[in-house]
Motif scaffolding. Structure first.
Motif, short mmCIF file in Angstrom:
data_model
loop_
_atom_site.label_atom_id
_atom_site.label_comp_id
_atom_site.label_asym_id
_atom_site.label_seq_id
_atom_site.Cartn_x
_atom_site.Cartn_y
_atom_site.Cartn_z
N ASN A 7 -27.43 20.65 -28.36
CA ASN A 7 -26.12 20.05 -28.12
C ASN A 7 -25.99 19.39 -26.76
OD1 ASN A 7 -24.07 20.80 -30.46
ND2 ASN A 7 -25.51 22.49 -30.24
N ALA A 8 -26.58 19.99 -25.73
CA ALA A 8 -26.54 19.35 -24.41
C ALA A 8 -27.32 18.05 -24.45
CB ALA A 8 -27.11 20.28 -23.35
N GLY A 9 -28.46 18.07 -25.14
CA GLY A 9 -29.27 16.87 -25.23
C GLY A 9 -28.58 15.75 -25.98
N ARG A 10 -27.78 16.09 -26.96
CA ARG A 10 -27.15 15.07 -27.80
C ARG A 10 -25.77 14.66 -27.29
NH1 ARG A 10 -26.66 15.17 -34.30
NH2 ARG A 10 -28.73 14.30 -34.02
N TYR A 11 -24.93 15.63 -26.91
CA TYR A 11 -23.54 15.32 -26.60
C TYR A 11 -23.20 15.29 -25.11
CZ TYR A 11 -23.00 16.21 -31.57
OH TYR A 11 -23.13 16.17 -32.93
N GLY A 12 -24.13 15.73 -24.26
CA GLY A 12 -23.88 15.61 -22.84
C GLY A 12 -23.54 16.92 -22.14
N ARG A 13 -23.35 16.81 -20.83
CA ARG A 13 -23.21 17.97 -19.96
C ARG A 13 -21.98 18.81 -20.25
NH1 ARG A 13 -24.58 16.53 -14.04
NH2 ARG A 13 -26.64 16.65 -15.01
#
Length: 222
Positions: free
Chosen positions: A31-37
């Motif tokens: 999820n961090a990789g796809r949607y951001g910090r």
């Protein structure tokens, strides 16, 4: 063993467990990789709140009661296994959709607001997703029962037990939030976008495999 040594040992064992690849780790990476910090950090907060609840339930004996009740524990296993399997299928479907749409311009190139809106709209969803993934994992329940019953003596003071719960929550949040922060660095994000299908596929297989194993084991022993 005094309380300071006990707490230090508890935190050390917990950090080692946190670093081991599993559903929580995979959820942050995906999820961090796809949607951001921001989404990654909300996932981290949700996971840490799940760990906080597991710690409280374990120290108060509620988790042990659940484990000793075959029906309740079976329901938890069924819910957790089904949820992880659902996450896995969703991630694999996402991989397929991404591969079909890979020739389309990314959202940030289509006006620059699509990704931001999606991140902002999904903060609460990310928090809930993190919490649900951790609290429904029956392996997490067994782990915290074992960890706390082994390392936290019944004679420990109330302050010591509260400190243990607080440290488990804090180290969990810091670890997952740091992981989310590192994964969303500008340079790494460019590489992650390229590897999104592979990351989704790997995480999806991990979720689906763990969920299937939990459900399969439950079916064999029912």
């Amino acid at each position: 063993m005094n309380e300071v040594t006990t707490l230090a040992t508890l935190v050390t064992v917990h950090i080692i467990a946190l670093m081991s690849p599993g559903p929580d780790f995979a959820l942050v990476v995906q999820n961090a990789g796809r949607y951001g910090r921001q989404t990654g950090i909300m996932i981290a907060l949700g996971l840490s709140l799940g760990i906080l609840l597991h710690s409280i339930l374990s120290l108060t004996g509620a988790s042990l009661l659940i484990q000793q009740q075959p029906m309740l524990f079976s329901l938890l296993q069924a819910a957790g296994g089904s949820y992880l399997l659902w996450l896995g299928i969703g991630a694999l479907k996402g991989t397929w959709r991404h591969l079909k749409q890979k020739r389309q311009p990314p959202a940030e190139e289509q006006g620059g607001t699509g990704q931001t809106a999606r991140v902002l709209a999904n903060r609460k969803q990310a928090l809930l997703k993190g919490f649900t993934t951790n609290i429904l994992n029956p392996k997490a329940l067994v782990f915290f029962i074992s960890l706390l019953s082994t390392l936290v003596p019944a004679s420990m003071s109330l302050g010591g037990k509260v400190s243990a719960i607080g440290l488990l929550w804090l180290t969990s949040f810091l670890w997952f939030a740091t992981l989310a922060w590192l994964l969303t660095g500008e340079r790494l994000q460019k590489k992650i976008r390229h590897w999104t299908p592979a990351i989704d596929a790997t995480c999806g297989l991990l979720f689906a495999t763990i969920g299937s194993l939990i459900l399969g084991n439950l079916a064999l022993h029912s």
